[in-house]
Design a protein around this motif. Structure first.
Motif, short mmCIF file in Angstrom:
data_model
loop_
_atom_site.label_atom_id
_atom_site.label_comp_id
_atom_site.label_asym_id
_atom_site.label_seq_id
_atom_site.Cartn_x
_atom_site.Cartn_y
_atom_site.Cartn_z
N GLU A 279 3.75 10.01 -9.88
CA GLU A 279 2.98 10.30 -11.09
C GLU A 279 2.37 11.70 -11.04
OE1 GLU A 279 0.10 7.24 -11.42
OE2 GLU A 279 1.55 5.64 -11.83
N LYS A 280 1.85 12.07 -9.88
CA LYS A 280 1.27 13.41 -9.75
C LYS A 280 2.34 14.48 -9.87
CE LYS A 280 -1.93 16.04 -6.88
NZ LYS A 280 -2.77 16.03 -5.66
N LEU B 81 2.40 1.82 -3.39
CA LEU B 81 1.41 2.37 -4.32
C LEU B 81 1.21 3.86 -4.11
CD1 LEU B 81 -1.29 -0.46 -4.31
CD2 LEU B 81 0.32 0.10 -6.14
N GLU B 82 1.20 4.30 -2.85
CA GLU B 82 1.07 5.73 -2.58
C GLU B 82 2.27 6.50 -3.10
OE1 GLU B 82 0.36 6.45 1.51
OE2 GLU B 82 -1.60 5.45 1.55
N HIS C 48 0.83 -1.21 0.00
CA HIS C 48 0.00 0.00 0.00
C HIS C 48 0.87 1.26 0.00
CE1 HIS C 48 -3.88 -1.97 0.40
NE2 HIS C 48 -3.40 -2.73 1.38
N ASP D 249 4.14 5.64 -5.64
CA ASP D 249 4.01 5.67 -7.10
C ASP D 249 3.00 6.72 -7.54
OD1 ASP D 249 5.85 3.63 -7.18
OD2 ASP D 249 4.35 2.03 -7.39
N TRP D 250 1.88 6.83 -6.81
CA TRP D 250 0.88 7.85 -7.15
C TRP D 250 1.46 9.25 -6.98
CZ3 TRP D 250 -3.16 5.02 -3.66
CH2 TRP D 250 -3.63 3.89 -4.34
N CYS D 251 2.23 9.46 -5.92
CA CYS D 251 2.84 10.78 -5.70
C CYS D 251 3.82 11.12 -6.81
CB CYS D 251 3.54 10.81 -4.34
SG CYS D 251 2.42 10.74 -2.92
#
Length: 221
Positions: free
Chosen positions: A56-57, A49-50, A46, A52-54
């Protein structure tokens, strides 16, 4: 041994439902995988994944930051090019557009000053530093005046509400006074009627000095 699959909600599947777990279907597989049995690994998934999202943003923000600077440079160059061959009327409208772009640029440059560009764009945004500084000062003064106007409006509304409350209290006192006056007049009217009735019941000999009664007696004589 595979997990028991409940019949309720069998067609409302989610990514974590037991139907997707093939543990126990193969007799040779007796050890559960870490992503299923180890809580630390599950929490790490988890968190990864956070991250990776950061990332990408962050990449999207860097691209958007470069795009808005390039857009501002293109708009500024187009406005300056059109101003060279414009008449008086067109120059007026173009100057309004220039002022609008300077104000937008001052806001954008302040907002994205800590975000790097995804590709090299340059330091210039189009307007000069003096124009941007003047726009920032004008915006600060405008916001200051807006706050003063809002406070004055609130104070006026508060005074108006206070006047209304005072007027309502005055009307109540006035109505009480009118009721008291009406009650006093009614009492005087009733008292005067009772006095007249009592005077009618008095005989003539109780008022020997009455000029009317005396004149009647003289006529009789």
């Amino acid at each position: 041994m595979p997990h028991i699959i409940l019949c309720d909600g069998i067609f409302l599947l989610d990514v974590d439902d037991n139907i997707w777990q093939d543990v126990g279907l193969d007799d040779d597989t007796m050890v559960l995988p870490a992503w299923l049995s180890d809580d630390a690994v599950r929490n790490g998934i988890h968190l990864q994944l956070e991250v990776d999202w950061c990332m990408e943003k962050k990449a999207r923000l860097m691209c958007e930051r470069a795009v808005i600077q390039e857009w501002m440079l293109a708009e500024w160059g187009a406005i300056r090019g059109a101003s060279n061959n414009a008449d008086a009327v067109m120059s007026f409208h173009l100057q309004s557009r220039v002022d609008e772009l300077v104000n937008i640029c001052a806001v954008w440059k302040k907002k994205v000053q800590y975000i790097p560009c995804a590709w090299p764009v340059g330091e210039s945004w189009g307007p000069s530093d003096e124009a941007l500084l003047q726009a920032v000062c004008d915006q600060a003064q405008s916001s200051f005046h807006d706050e003063d106007d809002a406070k004055s409006v609130e104070e006026e509304e508060g005074d108006y509400e206070g006047d209304l409350e005072y007027g309502e209290i005055g009307d109540e006192e006035l109505m009480d006074a009118i009721e008291d006056i009406a009650l006093a007049d009614e009492y005087r009217y009733d008292h005067s009627n009772e006095l007249v009735d009592d005077m009618d019941d008095i005989d003539d000999h109780y008022m020997p000095s009455s000029p009317i009664k005396l004149s009647d007696k003289c006529r009789c004589i």
